[in-house]
Design an enzyme around this catalytic site. Structure first.
Site, short mmCIF file in Angstrom:
data_model
loop_
_atom_site.label_atom_id
_atom_site.label_comp_id
_atom_site.label_asym_id
_atom_site.label_seq_id
_atom_site.Cartn_x
_atom_site.Cartn_y
_atom_site.Cartn_z
N HIS A 46 0.83 -1.19 0.00
CA HIS A 46 0.00 0.00 0.00
C HIS A 46 0.87 1.25 0.00
O HIS A 46 2.09 1.19 0.18
CB HIS A 46 -0.93 0.02 1.23
CG HIS A 46 -2.11 -0.88 1.08
ND1 HIS A 46 -2.09 -2.20 1.44
CD2 HIS A 46 -3.36 -0.64 0.60
CE1 HIS A 46 -3.26 -2.74 1.19
NE2 HIS A 46 -4.06 -1.82 0.68
N LYS A 48 -0.85 4.93 4.44
CA LYS A 48 -1.75 3.98 5.11
C LYS A 48 -1.26 3.73 6.52
O LYS A 48 -0.10 3.36 6.73
CB LYS A 48 -1.85 2.67 4.33
CG LYS A 48 -2.85 1.71 4.93
CD LYS A 48 -3.19 0.58 3.98
CE LYS A 48 -4.20 -0.37 4.61
NZ LYS A 48 -5.47 0.31 4.94
#
Length: 233
Positions: free
Chosen positions: A131, A135
């Site tokens: 990600h 995040k």
């Protein structure tokens, strides 16, 4: 329909664009510094806020008879409290770790593969998720959902971040700038490997799924999942 957005970051802004495109109206954009909320003209709420705000946001909406679509991860230790409140108030609630239509199909493939592989002992499973660097949680909620799906169909007792043993599924979490998200599940033996992977090309799929869930929940009562929305049960 009139939609309230709890959390107005990148996901909130993307949801706004898609909702307007689908002829809905955004009547509130609620961040952590919002003091008062007018619930009288809200048909449904969508929460992509922060873990420390999500529970309160969901609780307020259910108490005010507003259906809630939650996509925030990191608060699930209180999930059962929300289920109980929703039943008590006869509210409507959906939580999903990932609202992408493709990811929810991927969840079903993962569960089916886990069931097939359970009796073939020479294969060991591992997972990787990638990600963007903003995040906050690791592993992702999507990765946890995938791991829990495997645990339910196998003899694994759980999962561990960056660790491997015979009883737990290892999950490697990588954070790289400006990537929407990739999840992969690999079964490896000395002879070969089997891999399934989902790669997001943009965040639009997550936002679209959340809006579709919001459209679906209107007029319903209960606690649901994306399996209900997509009729995958």
């Amino acid at each position: 329909m009139n939609i309230a957005l709890f959390g107005y970051g990148r996901m909130g802004k993307m949801i706004e664009q898609i909702a307007i495109r689908r002829n809905h109206t955004i009547v509130a954009k609620i961040n952590t510094d919002t003091v008062e909320i007018d619930f009288s003209n809200i048909d449904v709420a969508i929460d992509f806020s922060l873990p420390n705000a999500a529970f309160s946001n969901i609780e307020k909406c259910i108490n005010n008879n507003i259906p809630m679509i939650s996509g925030t991860t990191g608060w699930l230790e209180k999930y059962d409290n929300i289920v109980s409140l929703c039943k008590e108030k006869q509210g409507a609630f959906i939580y999903a770790s990932n609202y992408s239509l493709g990811v929810n199909i991927f969840f079903e493939l993962n569960n089916y593969l886990a069931k097939m592989m359970n009796t073939i002992e020479q294969y060991k499973v591992s997972m990787e998720e990638i990600h963007h660097t903003k995040k906050l949680d690791a592993p992702s909620g999507t990765a946890i959902t995938l791991a829990e799906g495997i645990v339910a169909k196998s003899n694994y007792k759980g999962w561990k971040l960056d660790k491997a043993d015979d009883d737990h599924i290892p999950i490697v979490a990588k954070r790289i700038p400006d990537v929407p998200g990739t999840h992969s599940v690999t079964y490896s033996s000395d002879i070969d490997s089997i891999n399934i992977k989902h790669t997001a090309h943009s965040r639009e799929g997550f936002a679209l799924g959340a809006v579709i869930a919001a459209e679906w929940i209107i007029g319903k009562t209960g606690v649901f999942s994306m399996k209900d929305v997509l009729e995958l049960n």
